[in-house]
Write a protein that holds these residues in place. Structure first.
Motif, PDB file in Angstrom:
ATOM      1  N   UNK A  98      22.299   8.621 -15.906  1.00  0.00           N
ATOM      2  CA  UNK A  98      23.100   9.404 -14.965  1.00  0.00           C
ATOM      3  C   UNK A  98      22.174  10.233 -14.080  1.00  0.00           C
ATOM      4  N   UNK A  99      22.579  10.377 -12.828  1.00  0.00           N
ATOM      5  CA  UNK A  99      21.840  11.243 -11.916  1.00  0.00           C
ATOM      6  C   UNK A  99      22.798  11.727 -10.840  1.00  0.00           C
ATOM      7  N   UNK A 100      22.809  13.039 -10.602  1.00  0.00           N
ATOM      8  CA  UNK A 100      23.715  13.610  -9.622  1.00  0.00           C
ATOM      9  C   UNK A 100      23.380  13.173  -8.204  1.00  0.00           C
ATOM     10  N   UNK A 101      24.382  13.144  -7.346  1.00  0.00           N
ATOM     11  CA  UNK A 101      24.172  12.724  -5.963  1.00  0.00           C
ATOM     12  C   UNK A 101      23.197  13.645  -5.241  1.00  0.00           C
ATOM     13  N   UNK A 102      23.366  14.946  -5.397  1.00  0.00           N
ATOM     14  CA  UNK A 102      22.470  15.885  -4.708  1.00  0.00           C
ATOM     15  C   UNK A 102      21.049  15.817  -5.266  1.00  0.00           C
ATOM     16  N   UNK A 103      20.938  15.520  -6.569  1.00  0.00           N
ATOM     17  CA  UNK A 103      19.614  15.455  -7.190  1.00  0.00           C
ATOM     18  C   UNK A 103      18.751  14.356  -6.576  1.00  0.00           C
ATOM     19  N   UNK A 104      19.362  13.309  -6.094  1.00  0.00           N
ATOM     20  CA  UNK A 104      18.617  12.182  -5.548  1.00  0.00           C
ATOM     21  C   UNK A 104      17.878  12.574  -4.277  1.00  0.00           C
ATOM     22  N   UNK A 105      18.599  13.159  -3.345  1.00  0.00           N
ATOM     23  CA  UNK A 105      17.961  13.602  -2.102  1.00  0.00           C
ATOM     24  C   UNK A 105      17.010  14.763  -2.367  1.00  0.00           C
ATOM     25  N   UNK A 106      17.372  15.630  -3.304  1.00  0.00           N
ATOM     26  CA  UNK A 106      16.509  16.767  -3.604  1.00  0.00           C
ATOM     27  C   UNK A 106      15.161  16.330  -4.170  1.00  0.00           C
ATOM     28  N   UNK A 107      15.146  15.243  -4.941  1.00  0.00           N
ATOM     29  CA  UNK A 107      13.878  14.712  -5.432  1.00  0.00           C
ATOM     30  C   UNK A 107      12.998  14.305  -4.256  1.00  0.00           C
ATOM     31  N   UNK A 108      13.574  13.611  -3.295  1.00  0.00           N
ATOM     32  CA  UNK A 108      12.805  13.206  -2.110  1.00  0.00           C
ATOM     33  C   UNK A 108      12.321  14.417  -1.329  1.00  0.00           C
ATOM     34  N   UNK A 109      13.146  15.459  -1.254  1.00  0.00           N
ATOM     35  CA  UNK A 109      12.746  16.676  -0.540  1.00  0.00           C
ATOM     36  C   UNK A 109      11.581  17.368  -1.228  1.00  0.00           C
ATOM     37  N   UNK A 110      11.644  17.463  -2.554  1.00  0.00           N
ATOM     38  CA  UNK A 110      10.565  18.128  -3.303  1.00  0.00           C
ATOM     39  C   UNK A 110       9.242  17.377  -3.137  1.00  0.00           C
ATOM     40  N   UNK A 111       9.321  16.057  -3.048  1.00  0.00           N
ATOM     41  CA  UNK A 111       8.115  15.252  -2.898  1.00  0.00           C
ATOM     42  C   UNK A 111       7.623  15.194  -1.460  1.00  0.00           C
TER      43      UNK A 111
ATOM     44  N   UNK B 225       0.782  -1.230   0.000  1.00  0.00           N
ATOM     45  CA  UNK B 225       0.000   0.000   0.000  1.00  0.00           C
ATOM     46  C   UNK B 225       0.809   1.272   0.000  1.00  0.00           C
ATOM     47  N   UNK B 226       2.125   1.165   0.111  1.00  0.00           N
ATOM     48  CA  UNK B 226       2.959   2.368   0.127  1.00  0.00           C
ATOM     49  C   UNK B 226       3.044   2.983  -1.267  1.00  0.00           C
ATOM     50  N   UNK B 227       3.234   4.270  -1.303  1.00  0.00           N
ATOM     51  CA  UNK B 227       3.532   4.955  -2.561  1.00  0.00           C
ATOM     52  C   UNK B 227       5.052   5.017  -2.705  1.00  0.00           C
ATOM     53  N   UNK B 228       5.555   4.647  -3.862  1.00  0.00           N
ATOM     54  CA  UNK B 228       7.002   4.551  -4.061  1.00  0.00           C
ATOM     55  C   UNK B 228       7.404   5.340  -5.295  1.00  0.00           C
ATOM     56  N   UNK B 229       8.447   6.151  -5.143  1.00  0.00           N
ATOM     57  CA  UNK B 229       9.045   6.863  -6.273  1.00  0.00           C
ATOM     58  C   UNK B 229      10.507   6.438  -6.351  1.00  0.00           C
ATOM     59  N   UNK B 230      10.966   6.163  -7.570  1.00  0.00           N
ATOM     60  CA  UNK B 230      12.361   5.792  -7.804  1.00  0.00           C
ATOM     61  C   UNK B 230      13.122   7.002  -8.327  1.00  0.00           C
ATOM     62  N   UNK B 231      14.361   7.181  -7.869  1.00  0.00           N
ATOM     63  CA  UNK B 231      15.172   8.269  -8.417  1.00  0.00           C
ATOM     64  C   UNK B 231      15.578   7.967  -9.858  1.00  0.00           C
TER      65      UNK B 231
END
Length: 271
Positions: free
Chosen positions: A145-158, A133-139
């Motif tokens: 390619x994906x920057x290191x900071x972009x990964x956490x920032x995606x979680x922050x924006x969500x 039942x959890x909602x899951x988003x993948x980076x």
């Protein structure tokens, strides 16, 4: 009995029955169990599909039936046992971060790239968490390619509830290193509790060794996350025995079960 086990039991129960169409009425169906006719079960066919009322069938077999409207689950209970109602769906947003990707392969041994293992395990864990039942988003959901900071920032924006970065380990100093390792930004935080829950669940599922949990404030994916965050190392690619396990889809499924189980255990503990 959990929801998945309940559904599996009901399907298995139906597969054990013998359904025989009656001669006079083409829509009438007789139900027999081990050769004996169950006269209390009134089954019928519709559009070529045989339909058997679950409650009538279960009660004919001496089971009680409870309906849980919140999860839309039929719970079958053996005589003398209390019904175990399913837990409500998990109300949480989890960001899973398969480490590396694209030009960043991560560790590479025996023709196996870490980025591919990370993604495969994360996709399996996502499926299990969504089933709960959890909602899951993948980076990332593919090899990019994906920057290191972009990964956490995606979680922050969500405004995610949890962030879990998935990796595989390697050692240049210990040729026999094996086991599960987890990390959090610092001790005595909810992120540390998440890392501990993940490590315990992953070891329980896989039987792998225990390489502990460590505070890693230098890791960008942990430092930048504004929610409880943890990093998991699923095993050592530098050790041939564990590399073979990590490349095995069946073992990857166990690792994913551990990740999902750790996340769910932490959410339950924090609720």
């Amino acid at each position: 009995m959990g929801r998945v086990h309940t559904i599996f039991f009901a399907i298995t129960l139906l597969l054990l029955l013998t359904l025989t169409a009656a001669g006079a009425d083409e829509n009438a169906v007789r139900v027999t169990l081990d050769g004996a006719l169950l006269e209390t079960v009134d089954a019928f066919t519709e559009d070529g599909t045989t339909l058997v009322p679950l409650r009538a069938l279960a009660e004919a077999l001496g089971l009680t039936v409870h309906w849980d409207p919140a999860t839309r689950t039929a719970v079958l209970t053996s005589p003398g046992r209390e019904p175990q109602m399913p837990a409500p769906p998990v109300d949480a947003l989890v960001v899973l971060d398969p480490g590396h990707g694209g030009g960043s392969t991560g560790a590479s041994y025996g023709g196996v790239n870490e980025k591919d293992l990370n993604l495969s395990i994360s996709l399996l864990a996502r499926e299990l968490l969504e089933e709960a039942g959890a909602r899951v988003v993948m980076t990332r959901e593919d090899d990019r390619d994906m920057g290191l900071r972009d990964r956490a920032e995606l979680a922050n924006r969500l405004d995610a509830d949890l962030f879990v970065s998935v990796h595989c380990n390697a050692s240049t100093t210990n040729a026999g290193a094996m086991g599960i390792y987890t990390a959090a930004y610092q001790e005595e935080t909810e992120g540390w509790a998440l890392a501990e829950a993940l490590r315990g669940a992953m070891i329980a599922e896989t039987g792998a060794g225990d390489m502990g949990t460590e505070a890693r404030p230098n890791l960008a994916v942990l430092r930048g996350a504004r929610m409880p965050a943890a990093l998991v190392e699923c095993g050592y690619m530098s050790t041939g025995e564990e590399l073979a396990l990590l490349a095995d889809p069946d073992y990857q499924a166990l690792v994913a079960r551990g990740i999902a189980g750790g996340v769910l255990a932490h959410l339950e503990e924090a609720a």
